[in-house]
Enzyme design. Sequence first.
Site: not given
Length: 407
Positions: A147, A179-181, A184
């Site tokens: 991220d 970026a990760d969230i 997802g």
Amino acid sequence: MTSALSGLRVLDLSRVLAGPWASQTLADMGAEVIKIERPGAGDDTRGWGPPYAKDVTGNDTSEAAYYLSANRGKKSLTIDMTKSEGQEILHKLAAECDVVIENFKVGGLAKYRLDYASLSEINPKIVYCSITGFGQDGPYKDRPGYDFMIQAMGGLMSITGAPDQEPGGQPMKVGVAVADIFTGLYATIGILAALRHRDATGEGQHVDLALLDVQTAILANQAMNFLTTGKAPGRLGNAHPNIVPYEAFPTADGYIILAVGNDSQFRSFCHVAGIGHLPDDARYATNRSRVANRETLVPQIRQAMVMKTTDDWIAILETANVPCGPINTLDRVFDNPQVKHRDTVRYLDHPTAGKVPTVANPIKFSKTPIAGETAPPMLGQHSDDILRQVADLSDAQIARLREAGII
């Protein structure tokens, strides 16, 4: 009452945040999520602490807060996928699942026959979602992606933080792994769309999510500011590139956010702030002119705002229908009456901690409400039940697998 995704079964081979965030979202909406973890170790984030959840005596448990944030509502099954017997079990599970989520390096699961090509032969209806740093193709496809580096590479840090000429000015990452969230969440959207296609055609498919693609996509208006002008936007601190005044202003005892979105709101604000002459000045009459002349307008607003406390300003501005708000620390966030009213924090039963807090899924359904959430599972908590009920293994087979270190 049935949840929206009741009857859907997900095989979750992912770990850390982007993949688990997607599978947690599906679990919240009623899907059965089987989280596959390494025997004896589990998801990396189980050890990403402190802080850890406390037990009833106040001592740390083995469950890191980070892990608890992304694994609500799942079942944990420990399997060594590097062993052929472990792979056979996963094949049996895939045959009984609707969705597979994984975030291994490109091609990393092929040697275990757990890639899309292998599992789609076992289950042609499977929706298989891969999450990587850079996607399944392209010159960067084999690079790992995290991220922090994606926020940098994807441009977010170039527009976050104070300008170089201001104190402390430097590129900054966002305080959570956005970026990760967001990846997802896009994965969840892609999976649901692929399931709709599967239900209509009987065909599964491969959903390819890349952190860099998502980070670039969520640049939103800032991306279009560049694409329409050819000029890369810079860092404005808390200011907005397209709206003025729309930033944090110091008050007599702290800060307040002003979010003046149109000319009518600007006129109302100026009236109650004692600077009612500004909207009649051609330099500030429209948002377009205010953006062009922010350097002379903002100091005048700052001079007015420091004359009252944050709470005084909020009372005044809310009466005048001017969007505003305090900059809350997290203790104030969770003590906010609106946050409490929306049942944002819930406490779930946990085997070692007694109760663990969770931040509820924000989606509010009128017909299929999110209900029956369970705490993030202990490592291998559901192994025996899953192997009996889904993989159809006997107690003797399960005992042999455990003795051999397969589960």
